[in-house]
Design a protein around this motif. Structure first.
Motif, PDB file in Angstrom:
ATOM      1  N   TRP A 110       0.815  -1.211   0.000  1.00  0.00           N
ATOM      2  CA  TRP A 110       0.000   0.000   0.000  1.00  0.00           C
ATOM      3  C   TRP A 110       0.854   1.268   0.000  1.00  0.00           C
ATOM      4  O   TRP A 110       0.500   2.272  -0.624  1.00  0.00           O
ATOM      5  CB  TRP A 110      -0.978  -0.022   1.188  1.00  0.00           C
ATOM      6  N   VAL A 111       2.003   1.211   0.676  1.00  0.00           N
ATOM      7  CA  VAL A 111       2.926   2.358   0.627  1.00  0.00           C
ATOM      8  C   VAL A 111       3.425   2.558  -0.809  1.00  0.00           C
ATOM      9  O   VAL A 111       3.521   3.684  -1.309  1.00  0.00           O
ATOM     10  CB  VAL A 111       4.125   2.152   1.589  1.00  0.00           C
ATOM     11  N   SER A 112       3.722   1.432  -1.480  1.00  0.00           N
ATOM     12  CA  SER A 112       4.187   1.505  -2.876  1.00  0.00           C
ATOM     13  C   SER A 112       3.106   2.088  -3.778  1.00  0.00           C
ATOM     14  O   SER A 112       3.387   2.939  -4.639  1.00  0.00           O
ATOM     15  CB  SER A 112       4.596   0.116  -3.370  1.00  0.00           C
ATOM     16  N   TYR A 113       1.870   1.646  -3.592  1.00  0.00           N
ATOM     17  CA  TYR A 113       0.777   2.195  -4.400  1.00  0.00           C
ATOM     18  C   TYR A 113       0.603   3.691  -4.128  1.00  0.00           C
ATOM     19  O   TYR A 113       0.295   4.473  -5.042  1.00  0.00           O
ATOM     20  CB  TYR A 113      -0.528   1.449  -4.130  1.00  0.00           C
ATOM     21  N   ALA A 114       0.806   4.097  -2.867  1.00  0.00           N
ATOM     22  CA  ALA A 114       0.678   5.519  -2.519  1.00  0.00           C
ATOM     23  C   ALA A 114       1.725   6.357  -3.263  1.00  0.00           C
ATOM     24  O   ALA A 114       1.468   7.505  -3.637  1.00  0.00           O
ATOM     25  CB  ALA A 114       0.837   5.701  -1.013  1.00  0.00           C
ATOM     26  N   LEU A 115       2.906   5.741  -3.493  1.00  0.00           N
ATOM     27  CA  LEU A 115       3.969   6.459  -4.205  1.00  0.00           C
ATOM     28  C   LEU A 115       3.614   6.720  -5.666  1.00  0.00           C
ATOM     29  O   LEU A 115       4.240   7.562  -6.316  1.00  0.00           O
ATOM     30  CB  LEU A 115       5.278   5.658  -4.142  1.00  0.00           C
ATOM     31  N   LEU A 116       2.631   5.979  -6.161  1.00  0.00           N
ATOM     32  CA  LEU A 116       2.203   6.218  -7.541  1.00  0.00           C
ATOM     33  C   LEU A 116       1.649   7.629  -7.723  1.00  0.00           C
ATOM     34  O   LEU A 116       1.737   8.205  -8.811  1.00  0.00           O
ATOM     35  CB  LEU A 116       1.133   5.197  -7.957  1.00  0.00           C
ATOM     36  N   VAL A 117       1.099   8.192  -6.637  1.00  0.00           N
ATOM     37  CA  VAL A 117       0.480   9.527  -6.734  1.00  0.00           C
ATOM     38  C   VAL A 117       1.525  10.587  -7.106  1.00  0.00           C
ATOM     39  O   VAL A 117       1.377  11.278  -8.122  1.00  0.00           O
ATOM     40  CB  VAL A 117      -0.263   9.895  -5.429  1.00  0.00           C
ATOM     41  N   PRO A 118       2.657  10.723  -6.321  1.00  0.00           N
ATOM     42  CA  PRO A 118       3.652  11.729  -6.730  1.00  0.00           C
ATOM     43  C   PRO A 118       4.354  11.373  -8.041  1.00  0.00           C
ATOM     44  O   PRO A 118       4.747  12.271  -8.799  1.00  0.00           O
ATOM     45  CB  PRO A 118       4.649  11.748  -5.560  1.00  0.00           C
ATOM     46  N   ALA A 119       4.501  10.068  -8.327  1.00  0.00           N
ATOM     47  CA  ALA A 119       5.150   9.660  -9.577  1.00  0.00           C
ATOM     48  C   ALA A 119       4.304  10.098 -10.780  1.00  0.00           C
ATOM     49  O   ALA A 119       4.826  10.689 -11.744  1.00  0.00           O
ATOM     50  CB  ALA A 119       5.365   8.151  -9.600  1.00  0.00           C
ATOM     51  N   VAL A 120       3.008   9.819 -10.711  1.00  0.00           N
ATOM     52  CA  VAL A 120       2.106  10.216 -11.803  1.00  0.00           C
ATOM     53  C   VAL A 120       2.010  11.743 -11.864  1.00  0.00           C
ATOM     54  O   VAL A 120       1.943  12.324 -12.966  1.00  0.00           O
ATOM     55  CB  VAL A 120       0.708   9.571 -11.624  1.00  0.00           C
TER      56      VAL A 120
END
Length: 733
Positions: A110-120
């Protein structure tokens, strides 16, 4: 594979076979794809997705190289970004979990999925900035570049890399941390594509460079380093880290290592240009290397590798110590094409090493012979494991000149291994393989047309076709030739070959990009020039001492690195210094290239020897010492490039012929000295005399040749008298 790995300790007894008929094929599976321990094996839609990406990646290069060329920097950025996206999709950052219980905890996902937000968010900012530029703006507001693009991209890249080290999943599953890294690779490449196609490109390396270029370059460099760790191990990453540390620590270092220093912005805004990552190493990986990987994949798909090995068994299998001589022939052919010593050991060694043990070679010798032969494939013209193309790119010397110059040194290297193998077989009384253990030569010779793609490649190159056009012709001919062979390539096989090429290319592209980072440090800090001045000082004392120092640096820089990266780095640090002390550019670069290649069999870090030890079951360090002895000629011959340029085809036809013949005789004496055998056992005094005679003959001077021939003749007569012709240099069954 269809071979028997049971050992015959004495190498003299015939094994009982289930049947006495001659086998159709002894090699089966040489062309099988080698799957790395950290490579994901997808199923279902994920397999189809990544197969399509790999096919598209290979197809993109074929199209760009032959039909519609892209702007150079843009092409290289896309080339690296594609490898990063594929690499993070296919190679995991940590060991796989054996079952669902060993998988990482849910919070990590879930932390990894959360990182998708700043990456995108960073990726979206690239599109918005592109629209701003399209609207007529000359530059982007530095605050937007830093706060809305740079910080999110940098933070996300760094955190996702660290998370990926702890992310354990089953082999067929993908993870969110690597998805984040794929998005970051897109964002970094997207910004660089936008910036380098505007006037911003002119400001790189200055204090006026947009901060976004530096942020994209830092993130891109981190992504390259992490992918290199996954596909090539830590050695190159550690060396890169040392060089990067030097950029900022250099001003505080004493003596010749000190330099004024560069700011983070000035360095990183320039390192992701043709002065570094997009420079010579990526220039070669994005053109010649990727093309020849596609060529190798087509050969692999049409099972030509199996044919090469079967042909080698039919031609040399019955000679004493036959499987070892097969290893020399087969590994030379395969290593020339696949461009990695350790990879070649894994593909051909899995067949040849057990068979060598079967006829009486100790596990250590079997592994060492395979490692030395596979390493030799990197110096075998015309392809030279892609090293020839990098040399042509760096020096500006035509490729055909480099391929011709490599002929005599390659013959000497393989002659050395051949006689080492032959003398050891004679000393230990080994047999060859029996007639009923190897395929019939008369059957295999009917399929000799399978050599056609390589012959077409060589002919096209020497007819003056560009390397790209010749490589494309050879690739197409591999598909056409397969139609008259038992392994016909239809549409499915061609797509499979393109998928295989896309996957195989990831390691070498990551390595070349990482080597480009080191080359960038060398060129931007001027450390190469300081090494040059050091060599110049040594040459004032002794040119031999300068050459010896250059050898040590080349081997040290090459340890743990694939050939292309090893040569690219050593050529940047050492070759300019050799040229400054008066050595011709071709000779200087061949000198460096040879030692970069043999770092694969040089203790203490010898990748090819370690791979061979894994198959033979022997001690890795012992195998690397043994392979060093077998490849000894490769440590002597480069010094003779300087003293006898005729060895690199520089001189009259008579000079070249004399040097080639006498050096080959010198190699025979050198092999006899190492293996303590000539026509029979040799004592300590005879070995010392053999070494002196070998060095005289390899040296290449007219007087030393006469002295060496005299020594060789005396030894020949003494041995014939002593052993009465019982031993033979020629092959015996």
């Amino acid at each position: 594979m269809s071979h028997n790995t049971d050992q015959d300790p004495n190498g003299l007894k015939d094994d009982a076979l289930a049947g006495s008929s001659t086998p159709e094929s002894i090699a089966d599976g040489v062309d099988e794809e080698v799957v790395e321990p950290n490579r994901r094996l997808f199923v279902g839609w994920q397999f189809l997705l990544f197969a399509a990406l790999a096919i598209a990646y290979s197809g993109f290069h074929l199209f760009s190289l032959n039909v519609y060329p892209m702007e150079t920097w843009s092409f290289r950025i896309v080339h690296i970004a594609g490898a990063l996206i594929l690499g993070y999709g296919l190679f995991a950052g940590a060991r796989f979990a054996e079952d669902a219980q060993q998988a990482s905890p849910a919070w990590l996902k879930w932390v990894s999925y959360a990182l998708l937000v700043p990456a995108v968010y960073a990726l979206v900012q690239v599109f918005l900035m592109q629209q701003t530029i399209n609207g007529g703006a000359m530059r982007i507001d530095p605050t937007i570049e830093t706060l809305h693009f740079g910080y999110p991209l940098m933070a996300t890249t760094a955190v996702a890399i660290v998370l990926s080290w702890f992310y354990r999943q089953e082999r067929h599953r993908f993870n969110a941390a690597d998805l984040v890294l794929m998005v970051c690779a897109l964002a970094s490449a997207g910004y660089l594509l936008m910036a380098f196609n505007t006037t911003m490109r002119m400001s790189t390396g200055t204090s006026f460079a947009p901060p976004g270029i530096s942020w994209a370059a830092i993130a891109g460099s981190l992504l390259i380093l992490e992918l290199t760790r996954r596909v090539a191990g830590l050695a190159l990453v550690v060396i890169s880290a040392v060089f990067l540390t030097y950029v900022f620590a250099g001003p505080y270092l004493p003596g010749f290592l000190g330099y004024p220093g560069l700011s983070i912005q000035r360095f990183f805004s320039q390192v992701y240009t043709d002065a570094g990552i997009l420079g010579p190493t990526t220039a070669v990986s994005s053109t010649y290397i990727i093309l020849f990987i596609i060529f190798a994949a087509f050969l692999q798909a049409s099972k030509v590798g199996d044919y090469f090995v079967n042909f080698a068994f039919a031609a040399a299998g019955r000679a004493r110590g036959g499987p070892a001589k097969v290893a020399i022939f087969a590994s030379g052919l395969m290593g020339m094409i696949n461009g990695t010593s350790a990879g070649n050991v894994v593909s051909t060694g899995s067949l040849t090493i057990p068979l060598m043990k079967k006829v009486g070679y100790p596990a250590r010798s079997a592994g060492a012979i395979e490692a030395a032969a596979s390493t030799g494939g990197q110096i075998m013209p015309p392809i030279m494991g892609a090293g020839a193309f990098i040399m042509a790119e760096v020096t500006g010397i035509p490729y055909t000149e480099i391929a011709i110059a490599a002929v005599i040194p390659a013959i000497l290297y393989f002659a050395s291994i051949y006689f080492m193998v032959d003398f050891e077989a004679a000393r230990k009384g080994m047999r060859g393989m029996r007639k009923d253990e190897i395929p019939l030569f008369s059957k295999l010779v009917k399929q000799v047309y399978l050599f056609a793609p390589i012959i077409i490649l060589i002919v096209a190159l020497f007819m003056g076709y560009s390397v790209i056009r010749a490589g494309t012709l050879a690739t197409a001919s591999a598909a056409v030739v397969s139609w008259i062979s038992p392994n016909k390539m239809g549409l499915r096989a061609i797509l499979r070959a393109l998928q295989l090429a896309g996957t195989m290319s990831i390691q070498i592209i990551a390595v070349c990009a990482c080597a480009g980072l080191i080359v960038g440090v060398i060129s931007l800090t001027g450390v190469g020039a300081r090494f040059s001045s050091l060599l110049l000082g040594l040459a004032g004392v002794s040119q031999l001492l300068a050459l010896f120092f250059a050898m040590l640096i080349s081997i040290l820089l090459g340890m743990g690195m694939p050939t292309t990266a090893a040569y690219a780095v050593a050529a940047s640090v050492v070759a300019p210094g050799l040229i400054n002390i008066g050595i011709e550019p071709l000779i200087a670069h061949f000198f460096v290239f040879y030692f970069a290649v043999v770092s694969a069999i040089t203790p203490p870090v010898a990748l090819a020897s370690y791979a061979a030890a894994g198959i033979s079951g022997d001690n890795p360090m012992g195998t690397s010492v043994a392979s060093f002895k077998i490849g000894l000629a490769a440590f002597i011959v480069p010094f003779m490039f300087f003293y006898s340029p005729a060895m690199l085809m520089e001189g009259s036809a008579m000079q070249i012929l004399r040097v080639g013949l006498t050096a080959t005789l010198g190699i025979v004496l050198l092999s006899g000295m190492v293996q303590k055998w000539f026509f029979g056992p040799v004592n300590v005094i005879q070995r010392v005399v053999m070494l002196v005679g070998a060095l005289f003959l390899i040296y290449g001077g007219i007087y030393t040749d006469i002295a060496g021939l005299a020594i060789g003749t005396v030894l020949f007569v003494m041995q014939r008298k002593q052993h009465g012709g019982k031993g033979k240099i020629a092959n015996a069954t």
